[in-house]
Every structure is written in structure tokens, then in C-alpha cells.
Design a protein around this motif. Sequence first.
Motif, PDB file in Angstrom:
ATOM      1  N   ARG A  87       0.843  -1.197   0.000  1.00  0.00           N
ATOM      2  CA  ARG A  87       0.000   0.000   0.000  1.00  0.00           C
ATOM      3  C   ARG A  87       0.882   1.252   0.000  1.00  0.00           C
ATOM      4  O   ARG A  87       1.826   1.348   0.789  1.00  0.00           O
ATOM      5  CB  ARG A  87      -0.917   0.019   1.222  1.00  0.00           C
ATOM      6  CG  ARG A  87      -1.933  -1.098   1.226  1.00  0.00           C
ATOM      7  CD  ARG A  87      -2.983  -0.920   2.295  1.00  0.00           C
ATOM      8  NE  ARG A  87      -3.994  -1.969   2.216  1.00  0.00           N
ATOM      9  CZ  ARG A  87      -5.215  -1.898   2.715  1.00  0.00           C
ATOM     10  NH1 ARG A  87      -5.573  -0.800   3.372  1.00  0.00           N
ATOM     11  NH2 ARG A  87      -6.067  -2.878   2.583  1.00  0.00           N
ATOM     12  N   SER A 104      -6.131   1.171   8.319  1.00  0.00           N
ATOM     13  CA  SER A 104      -6.255   0.061   7.375  1.00  0.00           C
ATOM     14  C   SER A 104      -6.519  -1.248   8.100  1.00  0.00           C
ATOM     15  O   SER A 104      -7.403  -2.031   7.717  1.00  0.00           O
ATOM     16  CB  SER A 104      -4.986  -0.055   6.529  1.00  0.00           C
ATOM     17  OG  SER A 104      -4.793   1.089   5.727  1.00  0.00           O
ATOM     18  N   LEU A 164      -9.834   2.023  -0.123  1.00  0.00           N
ATOM     19  CA  LEU A 164      -8.513   2.558  -0.452  1.00  0.00           C
ATOM     20  C   LEU A 164      -8.626   3.983  -0.997  1.00  0.00           C
ATOM     21  O   LEU A 164      -7.789   4.841  -0.691  1.00  0.00           O
ATOM     22  CB  LEU A 164      -7.805   1.653  -1.465  1.00  0.00           C
ATOM     23  CG  LEU A 164      -7.339   0.288  -0.964  1.00  0.00           C
ATOM     24  CD1 LEU A 164      -6.638  -0.472  -2.077  1.00  0.00           C
ATOM     25  CD2 LEU A 164      -6.419   0.431   0.228  1.00  0.00           C
TER      26      LEU A 164
END
Length: 291
Positions: A87, A104, A164
Motif C-alpha cells: 500500500r 487500514s 482505499l
Amino acid sequence: MAEGANFAPNLANNPSIFEVSASEVLDNLIYPAFSKIFDYIGLRLNIHVNGTTFSEDLSPAVTFALQYFYLRQRGGSFGESFYGLQRTTTLNEDQISNRKKFLSATLLTLLPYLERKLRQRSTQHEASQWEEYLIKAFHAYNAAKAVNTFLYIAKYSVCHSPILRFLGLKLRYPSKEHREDRASFMILKFLEMMAFFLQFIQWWYSNKQRHKIGGLQNPDAIRKSKLDELHIPKTGICPICLMKISNPTACAVSGYVFCWKCIANQIKHKKKCPVTGYPISIEDLVRIYEN
């Protein structure tokens, strides 16, 4: 022209939808697999408050710890790291901050947990009105996710997930190889080997449920002389309360039809069919809609 040249490498560094989808599937296996393991060994967290005991599953806490550990060490979730993904921020492709790692891990744990719990309560007809609204919200989220995935496949989006996008993150291949100390390396390799074990647990459980009915032995034929002793109710009468069936619900294991409240209460206390004695669970009940 220069802008197009800068955009092309970014797209080239984007993982394929197959890798992205596979990493999501692996992440979604973690909570149910841990849940089955803890249920099997009887490990639960008991909290005593004012004389009342609350029993809660430990799987969400373990799932969060696993996801956060991988995000801190590899910059990606358990499934993303397993498939070599990382990420980064959407704009500069920088490493994500500790705050976004925590967010996250929280979302990776909380969303599947809530959706699973809400669907279970809805299946058992125990969901309140606001819980039904949350289920509809999850339907809307899944629809938005499908649209976002289509845009990602069509190269109109750099991230495949609304979550995201909300966090300002995307997935890409790491620009350099991760280097951990020996202890962290051994732990990560052990956890990655567990991925196959988690998939096996999920397969074993689903396979067990699929063959649950077929694995039962057929009961012996009932002799006519014993019919009066069994007191089998007439058609349309619940075998438990002996009243007219309300909210008819069939048991997939035995085939008998009961009132929903009667058979749900039976499963809660005895976990077997009151007519045949076969072991049953709430997942074996099928609601019958007359109209």
C-alpha cells in the motif's frame, strides 16, 4: 505529452485484478478460519459486568493484530503481502503513515466482522431495523466496489476499492525488497505458511457442511404399529407446540417443518431435530414462503 508519459509507468506498476482479488480472498479467510479454530478448542473471552457474563469471540482481535503486524512490517495486509503487493499513497506513491496503517488494519478487521454478524442476525430473523439499514449499506458498498473494480480494470482508476480511495491509498509492487531482522523474517514466513492452513480450514468446513446431509444414515422405516406411539402431528401442525404452524421453517436435515420460534429455541437448547434426533444447527433451517 509529458503527463501521459508520467501516467504510463504508474499504470504499469499497478497489479493485475487477479492478484488484487486473490489478496482480498485471502484476507477474507482470516477471520472465519480463526473463528472456526477458536470455536473448536472452546477459546472465548468472557467478560463479567455487574453479574452478567458476556462471551465474545477472540478472532477479531487476533485478525487485527495479524493485519497490523503485516502493515507495520511490509506496508500491506496479510493477503497483499502474500501476493507481493504494497500500500502506498495515491499521489506520490510514498509509504503510508502509522495512522493509515492503524486505520487500514481496523477497516480490514471491522468491516468483514460486522457484515458477517449482521447477516447471521438477519438469517436468524433477529436483526433490528437499524441493523437492516446497515445491511443495505453493505449492499450499497459492494455495488460501489463492483463499479470501482470495473474502473480499475478499464484503467480509469488507480485503486480498486472504495476504502482505499477513501484512505487515499493504492496497491502497487514494492520498488525495493523488504529487509527484516531474522526474528521478524521467521515470523512472517511462518504466517505466510499459515495461509495454506487457513485455506484448508475454510475448505474443510465448507466441504463438511456440504456433505453434512449426505453423510447421515437413512432412518429405519417406521412400522405401522408404532405410528400411534410417535404421535406424529397432522399436516400443518408444528411437531413441537402442536399448534398451527406460524412462520413455517423447514429443517434441511430431517425435512420436517416447524414454527420458526419453536425450532430456533429447540436448536438453542438441544441442537437436534425434535422428531428424528439428528444433530442440526441454525444454518440447516430454511424459511418457507407461502406466497
